[in-house]
Design an enzyme around this catalytic site. Sequence first.
Site, PDB file in Angstrom:
ATOM      1  N   CYS A 111       5.383   5.318   5.209  1.00 51.97           N
ATOM      2  CA  CYS A 111       4.177   4.764   4.582  1.00 51.97           C
ATOM      3  C   CYS A 111       3.716   5.625   3.402  1.00 51.97           C
ATOM      4  O   CYS A 111       2.796   5.250   2.677  1.00 51.97           O
ATOM      5  CB  CYS A 111       3.060   4.572   5.605  1.00 51.97           C
ATOM      6  SG  CYS A 111       3.140   2.961   6.427  1.00 51.97           S
TER       7      CYS A 111
ATOM      8  N   ASP B  92      -4.471 -10.707  -0.633  1.00 56.70           N
ATOM      9  CA  ASP B  92      -3.155 -11.328  -0.469  1.00 56.70           C
ATOM     10  C   ASP B  92      -2.311 -11.124  -1.729  1.00 56.70           C
ATOM     11  O   ASP B  92      -2.786 -11.379  -2.851  1.00 56.70           O
ATOM     12  CB  ASP B  92      -3.318 -12.819  -0.176  1.00 56.70           C
ATOM     13  CG  ASP B  92      -2.010 -13.460   0.271  1.00 56.70           C
ATOM     14  OD1 ASP B  92      -1.179 -12.774   0.896  1.00 56.70           O
ATOM     15  OD2 ASP B  92      -1.832 -14.666  -0.009  1.00 56.70           O
ATOM     16  N   HIS B  93      -1.078 -10.645  -1.538  1.00 58.17           N
ATOM     17  CA  HIS B  93      -0.176 -10.326  -2.655  1.00 58.17           C
ATOM     18  C   HIS B  93      -0.784  -9.295  -3.604  1.00 58.17           C
ATOM     19  O   HIS B  93      -0.512  -9.289  -4.805  1.00 58.17           O
ATOM     20  CB  HIS B  93       0.218 -11.596  -3.436  1.00 58.17           C
ATOM     21  CG  HIS B  93       1.135 -12.494  -2.668  1.00 58.17           C
ATOM     22  ND1 HIS B  93       0.721 -13.207  -1.571  1.00 58.17           N
ATOM     23  CD2 HIS B  93       2.443 -12.775  -2.825  1.00 58.17           C
ATOM     24  CE1 HIS B  93       1.745 -13.901  -1.107  1.00 58.17           C
ATOM     25  NE2 HIS B  93       2.808 -13.657  -1.833  1.00 58.17           N
TER      26      HIS B  93
ATOM     27  N   GLU C  91      -0.995  -4.721  11.565  1.00 55.80           N
ATOM     28  CA  GLU C  91      -0.155  -4.338  10.434  1.00 55.80           C
ATOM     29  C   GLU C  91       1.302  -4.706  10.705  1.00 55.80           C
ATOM     30  O   GLU C  91       2.046  -5.069   9.805  1.00 55.80           O
ATOM     31  CB  GLU C  91      -0.289  -2.834  10.178  1.00 55.80           C
ATOM     32  CG  GLU C  91       0.302  -2.387   8.865  1.00 55.80           C
ATOM     33  CD  GLU C  91       0.115  -0.911   8.621  1.00 55.80           C
ATOM     34  OE1 GLU C  91      -0.824  -0.548   7.896  1.00 55.80           O
ATOM     35  OE2 GLU C  91       0.877  -0.098   9.182  1.00 55.80           O
TER      36      GLU C  91
ATOM     37  N   HIS D 295       0.837  -1.196   0.000  1.00 54.63           N
ATOM     38  CA  HIS D 295       0.000   0.000   0.000  1.00 54.63           C
ATOM     39  C   HIS D 295       0.871   1.245   0.000  1.00 54.63           C
ATOM     40  O   HIS D 295       2.105   1.187   0.103  1.00 54.63           O
ATOM     41  CB  HIS D 295      -0.992   0.007   1.180  1.00 54.63           C
ATOM     42  CG  HIS D 295      -0.408   0.363   2.507  1.00 54.63           C
ATOM     43  ND1 HIS D 295      -1.166   0.688   3.596  1.00 54.63           N
ATOM     44  CD2 HIS D 295       0.875   0.426   2.929  1.00 54.63           C
ATOM     45  CE1 HIS D 295      -0.384   0.951   4.625  1.00 54.63           C
ATOM     46  NE2 HIS D 295       0.854   0.792   4.257  1.00 54.63           N
TER      47      HIS D 295
ATOM     48  N   HIS E 296       3.249  -4.957   3.925  1.00 49.58           N
ATOM     49  CA  HIS E 296       3.112  -5.373   5.324  1.00 49.58           C
ATOM     50  C   HIS E 296       2.656  -6.821   5.353  1.00 49.58           C
ATOM     51  O   HIS E 296       1.915  -7.267   4.460  1.00 49.58           O
ATOM     52  CB  HIS E 296       2.058  -4.536   6.049  1.00 49.58           C
ATOM     53  CG  HIS E 296       2.453  -3.109   6.255  1.00 49.58           C
ATOM     54  ND1 HIS E 296       3.356  -2.708   7.205  1.00 49.58           N
ATOM     55  CD2 HIS E 296       2.072  -1.980   5.608  1.00 49.58           C
ATOM     56  CE1 HIS E 296       3.506  -1.396   7.150  1.00 49.58           C
ATOM     57  NE2 HIS E 296       2.734  -0.926   6.182  1.00 49.58           N
TER      58      HIS E 296
ATOM     59  N   HIS F  22       5.074  -0.085  -0.435  1.00 49.33           N
ATOM     60  CA  HIS F  22       5.803  -0.960   0.481  1.00 49.33           C
ATOM     61  C   HIS F  22       4.789  -1.964   0.981  1.00 49.33           C
ATOM     62  O   HIS F  22       3.580  -1.773   0.835  1.00 49.33           O
ATOM     63  CB  HIS F  22       6.411  -0.169   1.643  1.00 49.33           C
ATOM     64  CG  HIS F  22       5.360   0.491   2.482  1.00 49.33           C
ATOM     65  ND1 HIS F  22       4.814   1.702   2.149  1.00 49.33           N
ATOM     66  CD2 HIS F  22       4.705   0.078   3.587  1.00 49.33           C
ATOM     67  CE1 HIS F  22       3.888   2.019   3.040  1.00 49.33           C
ATOM     68  NE2 HIS F  22       3.792   1.036   3.920  1.00 49.33           N
TER      69      HIS F  22
HETATM   70 NI    NI Z   1       2.445   1.020   5.561  1.00 43.12          NI
END
Ligand code: NI
Length: 137
Positions: free
Chosen positions: A35, A81-82, A126, A16, A43, A41
């Site tokens: 972020c 996911d992914h 997260e 995200h 998580h 990037h």
């Molecule tokens: Ni983040």
Amino acid sequence: MAKVYVTRKVQFNAAHRLHNPEKSDEWNRRTFGKCNSPNWHGHNYTLEVTVVGDPDPETGYVIDLGDLKKLVNEKVVSKVDHANLNLDVDFMEGVLPSTENFVIAIWNELEDHIPSGQLHSLRLRETDNNSAEYRGE
Ligand code: NI
């Protein structure tokens, strides 16, 4: 009547970027730090889904956790996911993907589909240190 809270945990990873397009680049960098990194990037998220209800007299279950696993996989994990939360996920379209906003969006995906008992809470982690809990209020 004996209310019992049962929880299923699932894990997924997703990319995200926290960026509010209404605000300046400087404001976004200051507010979101890493972020806000322009090239995304990731998580490793953990989601705990808690359902409350009375155990069924025939099964002893509030909810069959196998059914809950399938539901959470279908409605949430298979979509996120992914994936990139800003670009790829229908139920996150137009949503700033903070942990708080993400957990609310997941709640809205699941709430009406719980086959027995009631959705009580979601906890979305997260990182090991940061999580958000939502109870639909
Ligand atoms: Ni983040």
